[in-house]
Design a protein around this motif. Sequence first.
Motif, PDB file in Angstrom:
ATOM      1  N   VAL A   1      16.548  33.506  12.670  1.00 33.35           N
ATOM      2  CA  VAL A   1      17.296  33.444  11.408  1.00 33.35           C
ATOM      3  C   VAL A   1      17.271  34.743  10.620  1.00 33.35           C
ATOM      4  CG1 VAL A   1      17.014  30.958  11.179  1.00 33.35           C
ATOM      5  CG2 VAL A   1      15.356  32.499  10.095  1.00 33.35           C
ATOM      6  N   GLU A   2      16.347  35.631  10.950  1.00 36.18           N
ATOM      7  CA  GLU A   2      16.310  36.898  10.217  1.00 36.18           C
ATOM      8  C   GLU A   2      17.391  37.867  10.720  1.00 36.18           C
ATOM      9  OE1 GLU A   2      14.588  38.468   7.671  1.00 36.18           O
ATOM     10  OE2 GLU A   2      14.003  36.422   7.194  1.00 36.18           O
ATOM     11  N   GLY A   3      17.755  37.719  11.980  1.00 30.56           N
ATOM     12  CA  GLY A   3      18.601  38.733  12.584  1.00 30.56           C
ATOM     13  C   GLY A   3      20.042  38.294  12.727  1.00 30.56           C
TER      14      GLY A   3
ATOM     15  N   ASN B   1      24.987  52.753   7.135  1.00 37.35           N
ATOM     16  CA  ASN B   1      26.073  52.835   6.154  1.00 37.35           C
ATOM     17  C   ASN B   1      25.535  53.651   4.994  1.00 37.35           C
ATOM     18  OD1 ASN B   1      28.281  50.707   6.957  1.00 37.35           O
ATOM     19  ND2 ASN B   1      26.294  49.731   7.316  1.00 37.35           N
TER      20      ASN B   1
ATOM     21  N   GLU C   1      21.183  28.550   7.770  1.00 37.70           N
ATOM     22  CA  GLU C   1      20.484  28.568   9.047  1.00 37.70           C
ATOM     23  C   GLU C   1      19.042  28.085   8.954  1.00 37.70           C
ATOM     24  OE1 GLU C   1      22.970  31.596   7.683  1.00 37.70           O
ATOM     25  OE2 GLU C   1      20.819  31.742   7.566  1.00 37.70           O
TER      26      GLU C   1
ATOM     27  N   SER D   1      23.048  48.686   3.814  1.00 37.33           N
ATOM     28  CA  SER D   1      22.616  49.011   5.170  1.00 37.33           C
ATOM     29  C   SER D   1      21.293  48.305   5.496  1.00 37.33           C
ATOM     30  CB  SER D   1      22.502  50.539   5.311  1.00 37.33           C
ATOM     31  OG  SER D   1      22.704  50.925   6.664  1.00 37.33           O
ATOM     32  N   GLN D   2      20.260  49.044   5.872  1.00 37.28           N
ATOM     33  CA  GLN D   2      18.998  48.399   6.251  1.00 37.28           C
ATOM     34  C   GLN D   2      18.155  47.963   5.052  1.00 37.28           C
ATOM     35  OE1 GLN D   2      20.255  51.033   7.699  1.00 37.28           O
ATOM     36  NE2 GLN D   2      20.315  50.588   9.881  1.00 37.28           N
TER      37      GLN D   2
ATOM     38  N   LEU E   1      10.728  47.306   7.743  1.00 36.03           N
ATOM     39  CA  LEU E   1      11.859  47.735   8.565  1.00 36.03           C
ATOM     40  C   LEU E   1      11.386  48.078   9.981  1.00 36.03           C
ATOM     41  CD1 LEU E   1      14.746  48.541   9.117  1.00 36.03           C
ATOM     42  CD2 LEU E   1      14.364  50.705   7.937  1.00 36.03           C
TER      43      LEU E   1
ATOM     44  N   ARG F   1      25.331  32.663   9.075  1.00 39.17           N
ATOM     45  CA  ARG F   1      25.418  34.068   8.682  1.00 39.17           C
ATOM     46  C   ARG F   1      24.771  34.938   9.752  1.00 39.17           C
ATOM     47  NH1 ARG F   1      26.172  36.549   3.867  1.00 39.17           N
ATOM     48  NH2 ARG F   1      25.846  34.643   2.635  1.00 39.17           N
ATOM     49  N   GLU F   2      25.511  35.915  10.246  1.00 39.02           N
ATOM     50  CA  GLU F   2      24.931  36.903  11.155  1.00 39.02           C
ATOM     51  C   GLU F   2      24.682  38.165  10.350  1.00 39.02           C
ATOM     52  OE1 GLU F   2      27.694  36.580  14.903  1.00 39.02           O
ATOM     53  OE2 GLU F   2      28.552  35.598  13.137  1.00 39.02           O
ATOM     54  N   SER F   3      23.417  38.434  10.094  1.00 36.08           N
ATOM     55  CA  SER F   3      23.062  39.515   9.176  1.00 36.08           C
ATOM     56  C   SER F   3      22.851  40.809   9.953  1.00 36.08           C
ATOM     57  CB  SER F   3      21.789  39.124   8.429  1.00 36.08           C
ATOM     58  OG  SER F   3      21.905  39.414   7.067  1.00 36.08           O
ATOM     59  N   PHE F   4      23.940  41.533  10.209  1.00 34.84           N
ATOM     60  CA  PHE F   4      23.794  42.809  10.909  1.00 34.84           C
ATOM     61  C   PHE F   4      23.078  43.813  10.013  1.00 34.84           C
ATOM     62  CE2 PHE F   4      27.891  40.971  12.414  1.00 34.84           C
ATOM     63  CZ  PHE F   4      27.386  40.465  13.601  1.00 34.84           C
ATOM     64  N   SER F   5      23.426  43.789   8.757  1.00 30.64           N
ATOM     65  CA  SER F   5      22.790  44.668   7.776  1.00 30.64           C
ATOM     66  C   SER F   5      23.196  44.163   6.407  1.00 30.64           C
ATOM     67  CB  SER F   5      23.266  46.117   7.956  1.00 30.64           C
ATOM     68  OG  SER F   5      24.556  46.285   7.409  1.00 30.64           O
ATOM     69  N   ALA F   6      22.671  44.801   5.354  1.00 28.48           N
ATOM     70  CA  ALA F   6      23.052  44.385   4.004  1.00 28.48           C
ATOM     71  C   ALA F   6      24.506  44.727   3.713  1.00 28.48           C
ATOM     72  CB  ALA F   6      22.135  45.055   2.979  1.00 28.48           C
TER      73      ALA F   6
ATOM     74  N   GLY G   1      16.326  45.835  10.234  1.00 29.50           N
ATOM     75  CA  GLY G   1      17.009  45.877   8.932  1.00 29.50           C
ATOM     76  C   GLY G   1      18.125  44.872   8.821  1.00 29.50           C
ATOM     77  N   SER G   2      17.776  43.586   8.809  1.00 30.25           N
ATOM     78  CA  SER G   2      18.829  42.573   8.824  1.00 30.25           C
ATOM     79  C   SER G   2      19.549  42.487   7.493  1.00 30.25           C
ATOM     80  CB  SER G   2      18.240  41.207   9.154  1.00 30.25           C
ATOM     81  OG  SER G   2      17.528  40.723   8.029  1.00 30.25           O
ATOM     82  N   GLY G   3      18.923  43.014   6.455  1.00 28.23           N
ATOM     83  CA  GLY G   3      19.592  43.023   5.165  1.00 28.23           C
ATOM     84  C   GLY G   3      19.667  41.670   4.482  1.00 28.23           C
ATOM     85  N   ARG G   4      18.840  40.718   4.892  1.00 31.94           N
ATOM     86  CA  ARG G   4      18.790  39.427   4.180  1.00 31.94           C
ATOM     87  C   ARG G   4      18.308  39.640   2.742  1.00 31.94           C
ATOM     88  NH1 ARG G   4      20.071  34.513   6.721  1.00 31.94           N
ATOM     89  NH2 ARG G   4      20.847  35.341   8.682  1.00 31.94           N
ATOM     90  N   VAL G   5      18.886  38.914   1.815  1.00 33.18           N
ATOM     91  CA  VAL G   5      18.427  38.991   0.431  1.00 33.18           C
ATOM     92  C   VAL G   5      16.982  38.527   0.357  1.00 33.18           C
ATOM     93  CG1 VAL G   5      18.753  38.129  -1.903  1.00 33.18           C
ATOM     94  CG2 VAL G   5      20.727  38.518  -0.433  1.00 33.18           C
TER      95      VAL G   5
ATOM     96  N   THR H   1      20.134  54.756   1.737  1.00 39.59           N
ATOM     97  CA  THR H   1      20.760  53.637   1.013  1.00 39.59           C
ATOM     98  C   THR H   1      20.517  53.715  -0.486  1.00 39.59           C
ATOM     99  OG1 THR H   1      18.847  52.141   1.060  1.00 39.59           O
ATOM    100  CG2 THR H   1      20.235  52.189   3.026  1.00 39.59           C
TER     101      THR H   1
ATOM    102  N   CYS I   1      15.638  56.323   7.014  1.00 42.91           N
ATOM    103  CA  CYS I   1      16.788  55.421   7.105  1.00 42.91           C
ATOM    104  C   CYS I   1      17.024  54.759   5.741  1.00 42.91           C
ATOM    105  CB  CYS I   1      16.524  54.371   8.185  1.00 42.91           C
ATOM    106  SG  CYS I   1      17.639  52.967   8.139  1.00 42.91           S
ATOM    107  N   LEU I   2      15.943  54.263   5.128  1.00 41.25           N
ATOM    108  CA  LEU I   2      16.085  53.569   3.839  1.00 41.25           C
ATOM    109  C   LEU I   2      16.534  54.529   2.737  1.00 41.25           C
ATOM    110  CD1 LEU I   2      13.043  51.144   4.039  1.00 41.25           C
ATOM    111  CD2 LEU I   2      15.484  50.565   4.178  1.00 41.25           C
TER     112      LEU I   2
ATOM    113  N   PRO J   1      17.555  45.553   2.101  1.00 40.11           N
ATOM    114  CA  PRO J   1      18.069  44.279   1.598  1.00 40.11           C
ATOM    115  C   PRO J   1      18.200  44.267   0.075  1.00 40.11           C
ATOM    116  CG  PRO J   1      15.751  44.083   2.191  1.00 40.11           C
ATOM    117  CD  PRO J   1      16.192  45.462   2.613  1.00 40.11           C
TER     118      PRO J   1
END
Lengths: 333, 333, 333, 333, 333, 333
Positions: A202-204, C265, A186, A86-87, C322, A233-238, C327-331, C306, C302-303, A89
Amino acid sequence: MLRLSTPGYSRILQTDHFIMTFGGGEANVSVALANFGLESYYVTRLPKNEIGEAALQSVRRYGVKTDYILRGGERLGIYFLETGASQRPSKVIYDRAGSSVTEMDSSMIDWDAVFADKDWFHWTGITPALGKVPATTLKDACIAAKKAGVKVSCDLNFRSKLWAEKEAQAVMNPLMEYVDVCIANEEDAQRSLGFEAGKTDVEGAHLDEEGYVKLAKALKKTYGFDTVAITLRESFSASMNGWSALLYDNKECRTPQRSTRYEINIVDRVGGGDSFASGLIYGLLTKTNTKDALEFAVAASCLKHTIPGDYNLVSVDEIEKLVTSGGSGRVER
Amino acid sequence: MLRLSTPGYSRILQTDHFIMTFGGGEANVSVALANFGLESYYVTRLPKNEIGEAALQSVRRYGVKTDYILRGGERLGIYFLETGASQRPSKVIYDRAGSSVTEMDSSMIDWDAVFADKDWFHWTGITPALGKVPATTLKDACIAAKKAGVKVSCDLNFRSKLWAEKEAQAVMNPLMEYVDVCIANEEDAQRSLGFEAGKTDVEGAHLDEEGYVKLAKALKKTYGFDTVAITLRESFSASMNGWSALLYDNKECRTPQRSTRYEINIVDRVGGGDSFASGLIYGLLTKTNTKDALEFAVAASCLKHTIPGDYNLVSVDEIEKLVTSGGSGRVER
Amino acid sequence: MLRLSTPGYSRILQTDHFIMTFGGGEANVSVALANFGLESYYVTRLPKNEIGEAALQSVRRYGVKTDYILRGGERLGIYFLETGASQRPSKVIYDRAGSSVTEMDSSMIDWDAVFADKDWFHWTGITPALGKVPATTLKDACIAAKKAGVKVSCDLNFRSKLWAEKEAQAVMNPLMEYVDVCIANEEDAQRSLGFEAGKTDVEGAHLDEEGYVKLAKALKKTYGFDTVAITLRESFSASMNGWSALLYDNKECRTPQRSTRYEINIVDRVGGGDSFASGLIYGLLTKTNTKDALEFAVAASCLKHTIPGDYNLVSVDEIEKLVTSGGSGRVER
Amino acid sequence: MLRLSTPGYSRILQTDHFIMTFGGGEANVSVALANFGLESYYVTRLPKNEIGEAALQSVRRYGVKTDYILRGGERLGIYFLETGASQRPSKVIYDRAGSSVTEMDSSMIDWDAVFADKDWFHWTGITPALGKVPATTLKDACIAAKKAGVKVSCDLNFRSKLWAEKEAQAVMNPLMEYVDVCIANEEDAQRSLGFEAGKTDVEGAHLDEEGYVKLAKALKKTYGFDTVAITLRESFSASMNGWSALLYDNKECRTPQRSTRYEINIVDRVGGGDSFASGLIYGLLTKTNTKDALEFAVAASCLKHTIPGDYNLVSVDEIEKLVTSGGSGRVER
Amino acid sequence: MLRLSTPGYSRILQTDHFIMTFGGGEANVSVALANFGLESYYVTRLPKNEIGEAALQSVRRYGVKTDYILRGGERLGIYFLETGASQRPSKVIYDRAGSSVTEMDSSMIDWDAVFADKDWFHWTGITPALGKVPATTLKDACIAAKKAGVKVSCDLNFRSKLWAEKEAQAVMNPLMEYVDVCIANEEDAQRSLGFEAGKTDVEGAHLDEEGYVKLAKALKKTYGFDTVAITLRESFSASMNGWSALLYDNKECRTPQRSTRYEINIVDRVGGGDSFASGLIYGLLTKTNTKDALEFAVAASCLKHTIPGDYNLVSVDEIEKLVTSGGSGRVER
Amino acid sequence: MLRLSTPGYSRILQTDHFIMTFGGGEANVSVALANFGLESYYVTRLPKNEIGEAALQSVRRYGVKTDYILRGGERLGIYFLETGASQRPSKVIYDRAGSSVTEMDSSMIDWDAVFADKDWFHWTGITPALGKVPATTLKDACIAAKKAGVKVSCDLNFRSKLWAEKEAQAVMNPLMEYVDVCIANEEDAQRSLGFEAGKTDVEGAHLDEEGYVKLAKALKKTYGFDTVAITLRESFSASMNGWSALLYDNKECRTPQRSTRYEINIVDRVGGGDSFASGLIYGLLTKTNTKDALEFAVAASCLKHTIPGDYNLVSVDEIEKLVTSGGSGRVER
């Protein structure tokens, strides 16, 4: 590299065990290609202890040829992985100081022998980021590859924990001369080479497709690449991502082509970019149409996101089926 | 150190996960002493990431004071452990190149503050084996400890994978000047200091007790130690050991005393020596008779061999019960 | 409390092992605050056996001060947890009859010493629900806290398996006199205090925001709270929730403010309310603007959703990130 | 009871999960008898929640009839188990305050119906130790059993964590009137009934066989038992025990008979006594010679020590094979 | 074969998961030889599904050449394993009906190509026991091997769950004509070939060494073998075995030689015989003295007993070290 | 059948252990019915070894009567399961060649005794697909059931890995004569019986409800079923499905009724169809209104998708609660 990941979604601070697998850009690509049925060699240097041996076996197990894996040096690089949700990463902690591959220089390997009768050489931007020795060794390899008429692909793969943008650009720009197929996500082009991808966030999750088309065109023109591929990549969430890619070349994709787009419930996204690169290499080597190669690469990579571990352990059949029939997820029985 | 051990008796080459615990000579001793109820501080340097944080919590969890744990540097040292059985020995693979503690110098820490109002300082021969910086830092610590009137104990702990005997002896001999209580196993004195333990076959199960008595006397005389303790391990196999010790001092053990001898079915023998050291320190600090301290130390250590992990997580009561009633192994219910 | 949860999404009836962690309202809040870097004490009573010791270490491990943890009594309360998914709710089975804390009375503890030089006292509605002794002890604590000028927060936390609404209201209403910061979820105010939250369907996903604003105003007016915070959970399923909150006070939130809303999630939602409470306490103690405190609390919480286990093991940095970047969830690598 | 044991030889303080199984004297005996093929009923009271249901299923799974298992009350008793090794004993922590069975009185059950057409009633000294209600209920059961002509066996099973010797003797002595077959270990007779077993050192490994013969004779004479059986455990350590038994009756063992003696490498010794009792009941019901029943009981029990969990999940065939061919441990394939 | 074993010492009836490994006589030998550094091929037939692929990878992982592994047929044979302890033997349940290898006939494979430029062919008595097709295929292989001048070894390996003695002897005796090196355990010769091993009690621990010497002589004389090797297992229990062997040939062992004898604490004894065979093959191929080959084989096999799984994953160095220095079990660090 | 599934979302090629559970169409239905409180018998044939015994206990554990479970034959059928996610489908590999049930003929069982005093007989289209013997045995059972006045339900359950459509239709069509309640999913009727379901895209997510209504009507008319039930799965991905059903009968559903539709986050969808069948049987036997039976069946089945394993281990209460209150997923505490 040795990958040590916590079970489930546990944080490092709360668990008491790790899952042991192996991975890393080039290892992931070589395993995927061997798994697809191509003859695939992995060139690296591993320590002469059980950990190095286990790493070697982890690629041999899937059919990778290990003839050019050198043994020596102090240690295998490690990365610790906490899988996010989720939120939150996912988090990678690198532990690669003094790893065997960072001390591998060209005196240890006969590049001409390596590239004799080979078709393709793939490297990623992580290797030169590991230090001067690997950067120099890589340059030697590129020169030898071109001399042998081998096609060269590069996944720019910028890693901010390994080097600064300035430093990266100074090393990466000259290496582009040897590259035929350039793969980027990206933000890679911007950070590794100094190129702007328009005003994309690119973060979102928001994608400026227009911007990426321009970027592909600019990259191809500036460096004279045969092929430019950009993953989107469209990063909605982890836990949920959109995933597609763009291809631009001199063949069937003379105007940049956008692939099918997948919405993915993520199991493990580490190795996602490598699964695209290996899918693309396989596609370009075996498909008659580069648009098909693109679709193969994106579908391969979509499936990788559903598998734990770095390696993309899906078959060509499974990928083709996703391309032609979509991913309805019906049980196969 | 981060300890990564395979489950059960698996070899590294055949498993896909590791158990994560933490350990290392001084950590083990500080945890045991805190667990016995003493105020115990662990002085070290840990990287500022989740792995370092997990290491810190692993000692804080058992009550160790963390005021003098520095944070910084690149990485935490790791050791991989394969637990042996029967004729197959356990195997340790060190991965400590570039660990944070090897770059810890005295400018980072106020040793006078550390030793103010403290009673005891314990170190092991592993620390100076890690390099010149730790060796120098350790010497500074010893000087400060003596200045503050703190008692100093050293477990010689020779590790052939860390340094050669010559090199060890050159570094260790001068450090003995600061040591009050010297702890050694069958081969440490010979390899770390250059002393001969008679003709004892240190690899096997046979013990030349006479030789150890002579060794204790010689050590005490040469270096002027208050106390010399020698652990006597009879290694029948990786699964079964004999275990006892010898104490020689100016108090109740004016002639070297041999402790009770235990035959142990081994669960985990890593940390066995440290459990003796911590038992001895506790005993010398709290018992009125040094023979009792010796018995406490050997029993503490016997019980450690039945517990997985480096740390000796047994209580004072459990140890006293073994000393007085023996280890019949009746269920407590 | 000892939390015994089944692995994955297994039901109790089909598995043969439990994951052991610890939790409970006040424990969760104290761990989170210590983890955020505040000095945090946990006041409770634990049995003098290994289970009690393990509970104590589980909070000490994360830095909680254990000076006021009493030892004694028969047993530690237990709750069994089956983690739900989709339309199947998680299920909690309480086993707390005769637990040590239910027999803890004020004669066992010097409340004036506890609150000397402290800033904040947090309790939840679960404590008085455990019986008359804890309810009385809690009242004594509240009186002592107010006397010492300590701020008091209460999370109403109604638990229908512990007491009936009538009984709850009779006990809780008089205790509100000591409360400065009142925290409630959608149904707590109604069930614990007898207040109506408009016609909101608290079982489902629909939210009557208007109603909650009225509720906040009524609560503040009736009891004279400094601050009222209401968490707003939209329960689409056990796997997906909406999550936000409302704050109403005499400072920056003079009209009730609604926070950012997150779609989550869910990995583990037990302890979700406690993570909001601890985030709010931290925010109110360290932020200059109470709207910022609200945003911090909602993001922290929120966190938490998870992370497996009751405790919220996220850092202040992760929460701030966040809040500011989403919370894009990028690694992170 | 719910049994929660740590994995491997871990201590409670160092692990984060438990293995969940079920056990307890009478449950163990009923499972073993059902597993041997006899019609076996378990009479108890279990809470009406998932934990109670899981306990019920754990015996039904192995074929036990559950017709007389009452449902109600607050909770199921729990015991935590740390498995010992070598000199470290296993450790049991009881958590049975307020368990459902302690509130089961005779008004809840029709003892005459229970014993109609039954052959045997077995109980252990643990039941009356749980409190006055169970002690009274048990007495009612004994009276009804005798009235119905059912044979009654009792395993004295003294538990010092449940009651004092004085209290035990006051309750147990009058109950002996209903017992036909009395089963005891080395110390039960002394502690439960006030009998002396000579000067045997019950904590250690030394056995005074003479003393046990005298004890058996005295027990039989005093209480008029048909049969007296005494198990003889030589506790060398938690990992290695000697195991045999003595039988004295009016049939083939008119002089007390000592069984074969086994040296056992212990996997799990909890439930060892119950496996002897169930073996003996099976033997006495199905063998023509009581010496054979004794041998069956000791062999059954020997095998139990090699199986994790309380229940003795070995077949009649496996036991007979050990009796006739010994335990060479050859792989069966 | 797919090996599915229960964790720890659990019985199948009480656990809910299996450890998945692969094994079987010839697979075990080929893995060990590849692991020792020899070029090793495994000839078999595996189904064309993921299970077959996993089996293939399990040998390729350790370096075995898979060129002659056919793919096809219905299924992979399975064996379920319950690991025994003390008096409880390990138990193997075979599930190999209709496995792919039982339908592999010589039309599927070019035996001449297989044996071209090879040195050694090893087979076990399990293969012909699988049915007429495998028995015929094996005979064809033997003929081709002899024609190609390849040395042939056979481990008699009688399995009573696969065929009766009569049937075995009718098939096995004619096959002996092709065998150069005959390997047998205590009972194989008697049951597979109809030979008597004197009056040795093969179920127990007692060894009639005299008898085995006679047996070796008789076997060699009757069938004209170059070499006869007999393993001598003293089965004290499932946890402890004595282990040695006898060699009789025309070279350094012209009178039957008994090897060093090891007492082994057993971790996993399945595959023990195969580890002896592979050790012997390696020894005979690389040592100048056949007595050394015998010592290598016994030591290799001793170490196998300490490793979970069928495969012998020890290195040549580890074996040599046991031969020369004994198995003191000291930690290697 | 024995179900061996990989942990988490692992592929078979990358893991080293399996989770062991049991399942299969009729087993799943009998367990669910017993779990709902009905008297439920499972008729099958299991091998006489531990695997067969474990299968038997897996149903007995949940209360299924095992009186008609025959023991004999070679082996238990196995299926391997890889759980998919997102675009990667779950994968089932059957291994049932030569399983005991495929050799079970009517001479082994007294069908008249089986059906005496029974109300309902359920079978699935998998049984006749296993071969001629089971098909014949099934026909005998159907005849006996009708003779005894027992209601017969059939879940068509076409499995393309077991037989071709032609073959299926030839066997299944004549069997329809005995069926009162016919259950089918989107494609079963077409493939098992040769009926067309309009132009519905059964692989994807799109549903042609009109088409299914027509199909239900046609099925009922053609075969004279009392009741036709069709499950409607919208397969968006392996992680997310839409789920509802259609009922058509002579009672409350004289026009085909569509149930409530659920969107499900899938944990495990194997056994989903069986959970619908068992819910429907329970509903038709206990509800006064067949529309209620339909809602019960769909809700039961929705909950099954959230539970690992084949069996639907939810209670009647939990299902009723979902029907009446919806699946908000609030924690129950």
